[in-house]
Design a protein around this motif. Structure first.
Motif, PDB file in Angstrom:
ATOM      1  N   LEU A   1     -45.590  -2.933  -6.706  1.00 48.65           N
ATOM      2  CA  LEU A   1     -44.765  -4.010  -7.375  1.00 48.65           C
ATOM      3  C   LEU A   1     -43.777  -4.572  -6.392  1.00 48.65           C
ATOM      4  O   LEU A   1     -43.417  -5.919  -6.111  1.00 48.65           O
ATOM      5  CB  LEU A   1     -43.831  -3.661  -8.535  1.00 48.65           C
ATOM      6  CG  LEU A   1     -44.911  -3.273  -9.830  1.00 48.65           C
ATOM      7  CD1 LEU A   1     -44.069  -2.632 -10.782  1.00 48.65           C
ATOM      8  CD2 LEU A   1     -45.371  -4.597 -10.174  1.00 48.65           C
TER       9      LEU A   1
ATOM     10  N   LEU B   1     -44.498   2.395 -14.345  1.00 50.54           N
ATOM     11  CA  LEU B   1     -43.287   2.481 -13.458  1.00 50.54           C
ATOM     12  C   LEU B   1     -43.354   3.913 -13.140  1.00 50.54           C
ATOM     13  O   LEU B   1     -42.286   4.041 -11.843  1.00 50.54           O
ATOM     14  CB  LEU B   1     -42.225   1.884 -14.129  1.00 50.54           C
ATOM     15  CG  LEU B   1     -42.169   0.354 -14.437  1.00 50.54           C
ATOM     16  CD1 LEU B   1     -40.938  -0.180 -14.935  1.00 50.54           C
ATOM     17  CD2 LEU B   1     -42.679  -0.626 -12.996  1.00 50.54           C
TER      18      LEU B   1
ATOM     19  N   PHE C   1     -37.645   7.415 -12.896  1.00 49.22           N
ATOM     20  CA  PHE C   1     -38.578   6.767 -13.565  1.00 49.22           C
ATOM     21  C   PHE C   1     -39.559   7.835 -14.425  1.00 49.22           C
ATOM     22  O   PHE C   1     -40.217   7.532 -15.434  1.00 49.22           O
ATOM     23  CB  PHE C   1     -39.422   5.867 -12.707  1.00 49.22           C
ATOM     24  CG  PHE C   1     -38.865   4.767 -12.074  1.00 49.22           C
ATOM     25  CD1 PHE C   1     -38.985   3.579 -13.061  1.00 49.22           C
ATOM     26  CD2 PHE C   1     -37.947   4.471 -10.971  1.00 49.22           C
ATOM     27  CE1 PHE C   1     -38.027   2.364 -12.960  1.00 49.22           C
ATOM     28  CE2 PHE C   1     -37.281   3.448 -10.949  1.00 49.22           C
ATOM     29  CZ  PHE C   1     -37.488   2.286 -11.693  1.00 49.22           C
ATOM     30  N   LYS C   2     -39.725   9.082 -13.707  1.00 51.14           N
ATOM     31  CA  LYS C   2     -40.555  10.039 -14.514  1.00 51.14           C
ATOM     32  C   LYS C   2     -39.796  10.324 -15.796  1.00 51.14           C
ATOM     33  O   LYS C   2     -40.660  10.287 -16.875  1.00 51.14           O
ATOM     34  CB  LYS C   2     -40.619  11.120 -13.768  1.00 51.14           C
ATOM     35  CG  LYS C   2     -41.761  11.085 -12.478  1.00 51.14           C
ATOM     36  CD  LYS C   2     -43.090  11.740 -12.726  1.00 51.14           C
ATOM     37  CE  LYS C   2     -44.230  11.391 -12.045  1.00 51.14           C
ATOM     38  NZ  LYS C   2     -44.117  11.362 -10.593  1.00 51.14           N
TER      39      LYS C   2
ATOM     40  N   ARG D   1     -44.725   1.555  -8.121  1.00 56.53           N
ATOM     41  CA  ARG D   1     -43.392   0.797  -7.953  1.00 56.53           C
ATOM     42  C   ARG D   1     -43.577   0.096  -6.595  1.00 56.53           C
ATOM     43  O   ARG D   1     -43.095  -0.883  -6.539  1.00 56.53           O
ATOM     44  CB  ARG D   1     -42.446   1.918  -8.050  1.00 56.53           C
ATOM     45  CG  ARG D   1     -42.175   2.308  -9.440  1.00 56.53           C
ATOM     46  CD  ARG D   1     -40.789   2.947  -9.556  1.00 56.53           C
ATOM     47  NE  ARG D   1     -40.662   4.119  -8.650  1.00 56.53           N
ATOM     48  CZ  ARG D   1     -40.709   5.443  -8.860  1.00 56.53           C
ATOM     49  NH1 ARG D   1     -41.359   5.509  -9.906  1.00 56.53           N
ATOM     50  NH2 ARG D   1     -40.591   6.267  -8.011  1.00 56.53           N
TER      51      ARG D   1
ATOM     52  N   TRP E   1     -33.006  -2.176  -9.338  1.00 51.19           N
ATOM     53  CA  TRP E   1     -34.240  -2.278  -8.933  1.00 51.19           C
ATOM     54  C   TRP E   1     -35.103  -3.180  -9.359  1.00 51.19           C
ATOM     55  O   TRP E   1     -35.845  -4.165  -8.924  1.00 51.19           O
ATOM     56  CB  TRP E   1     -34.809  -0.757  -9.172  1.00 51.19           C
ATOM     57  CG  TRP E   1     -36.316  -0.754  -8.814  1.00 51.19           C
ATOM     58  CD1 TRP E   1     -36.964  -0.377  -7.382  1.00 51.19           C
ATOM     59  CD2 TRP E   1     -37.382  -1.079  -9.646  1.00 51.19           C
ATOM     60  NE1 TRP E   1     -38.347  -0.392  -7.529  1.00 51.19           N
ATOM     61  CE2 TRP E   1     -38.575  -0.676  -8.744  1.00 51.19           C
ATOM     62  CE3 TRP E   1     -37.682  -1.497 -11.058  1.00 51.19           C
ATOM     63  CZ2 TRP E   1     -39.985  -1.105  -9.140  1.00 51.19           C
ATOM     64  CZ3 TRP E   1     -38.891  -1.507 -11.370  1.00 51.19           C
ATOM     65  CH2 TRP E   1     -40.197  -1.507 -10.635  1.00 51.19           C
TER      66      TRP E   1
ATOM     67  N   PRO F   1     -44.857   6.248  -8.039  1.00 48.58           N
ATOM     68  CA  PRO F   1     -44.220   5.821  -6.553  1.00 48.58           C
ATOM     69  C   PRO F   1     -44.941   4.662  -6.125  1.00 48.58           C
ATOM     70  O   PRO F   1     -44.832   3.697  -5.758  1.00 48.58           O
ATOM     71  CB  PRO F   1     -43.937   6.808  -5.852  1.00 48.58           C
ATOM     72  CG  PRO F   1     -44.666   7.968  -6.376  1.00 48.58           C
ATOM     73  CD  PRO F   1     -44.941   7.804  -7.818  1.00 48.58           C
TER      74      PRO F   1
ATOM     75  N   GLU G   1     -37.295   8.568  -8.049  1.00 47.23           N
ATOM     76  CA  GLU G   1     -38.336   9.050  -8.417  1.00 47.23           C
ATOM     77  C   GLU G   1     -38.191   9.798  -9.924  1.00 47.23           C
ATOM     78  O   GLU G   1     -39.021   9.700 -11.062  1.00 47.23           O
ATOM     79  CB  GLU G   1     -39.019  10.214  -7.486  1.00 47.23           C
ATOM     80  CG  GLU G   1     -40.308  10.907  -7.818  1.00 47.23           C
ATOM     81  CD  GLU G   1     -41.461   9.844  -8.103  1.00 47.23           C
ATOM     82  OE1 GLU G   1     -41.724   8.892  -7.894  1.00 47.23           O
ATOM     83  OE2 GLU G   1     -42.582  10.455  -8.660  1.00 47.23           O
TER      84      GLU G   1
ATOM     85  N   LEU H   1     -36.510  -7.082  -7.771  1.00 47.03           N
ATOM     86  CA  LEU H   1     -37.882  -7.498  -8.099  1.00 47.03           C
ATOM     87  C   LEU H   1     -38.208  -8.797  -8.685  1.00 47.03           C
ATOM     88  O   LEU H   1     -39.081  -9.677  -8.464  1.00 47.03           O
ATOM     89  CB  LEU H   1     -38.478  -6.582  -9.028  1.00 47.03           C
ATOM     90  CG  LEU H   1     -40.138  -5.984  -8.530  1.00 47.03           C
ATOM     91  CD1 LEU H   1     -40.013  -5.259  -7.067  1.00 47.03           C
ATOM     92  CD2 LEU H   1     -40.497  -4.774  -9.386  1.00 47.03           C
TER      93      LEU H   1
END
Lengths: 101, 101
Positions: free
Chosen positions: A17, A8, B5-6, A14, B78, A11, B2, B82
């Motif tokens: 997804l 995840l 998630f990193k 993601r 997020w 980018p 960004e 999904l």
DNA sequence: TATCTAATTAGGAAACTGTCTAAATATAGC
DNA sequence: GCTATATTTAGACAGTTTCCTAATTAGATA
């Protein structure tokens, strides 16, 4: 979960997804949404597969990808536990007499 | 998102968040839970701070860290989008009698 | 079989990440 | 000011990631 969060972190993955969230798509259709070579896209599919975030099936020459929602629910649970510690635990004893170390 | 998630991609940083989930802690207390030098830990704090996943305040010589739940809720949203496309959108017209806390 | 299309695997370059040691900064107390 | 403690910053280095081009695999079709 290690592989999931690593997957995840990118980018492009993601976004893949997100695209798969609405419908099943072929590798080629997905690739059209990105300014990147197909081998690069294939690499991202592979990372998502290893994390079990997507499922796939071959149909003739094409491979159809779809989201595996089970793993996403694990991510959801992890985040929820952080937001509401000691709640949302599966199999938790309800309040009176509740003991969570 | 960004940076978020990193930041979550590293197991040490996820563990830091887990520890901070139950209580505020100092940099030193957190470091004791890991077999890693303090500068390495400090680097992880920095990544979490840049992602706005943690808040901090100095108290004398010590720095107290805590989780910023707002950003975690973004992660939750997020993942939920999904899982349930077109649901859970902020500003969505609720179903009659629907209560979303 | 030969050929075409869809997709992956192989190998490598450039950029990024996680960790360390050494040095610096910040605060408290003498 | 000097010293001790808590924490961060700087710089280096090994390992990882992302992307590319070239080659390969898999299936359809003539």
């Amino acid at each position: 979960m290690e592989a999931v969060f690593k997957a995840l972190a990118d980018p492009t993955r993601r976004q893949i997804l997100n695209l798969l969230g609405s419908r099943e798509m072929t590798a080629g259709d997905l690739a059209k949404h990105f300014e990147m070579t197909k081998p690069s896209m294939s690499h991202h599919f592979s990372v998502l597969k290893d994390a079990d975030l997507i499922r796939f099936r071959r149909e003739g020459q094409q491979i159809w990808y779809s989201v595996n929602t089970t793993v996403l629910q694990d991510v959801l649970s992890w985040a929820m536990d952080l937001l509401h510690p000691a709640e949302n635990k599966e199999g938790e004893t309800p309040c009176p007499g509740n003991i969570t170390s």
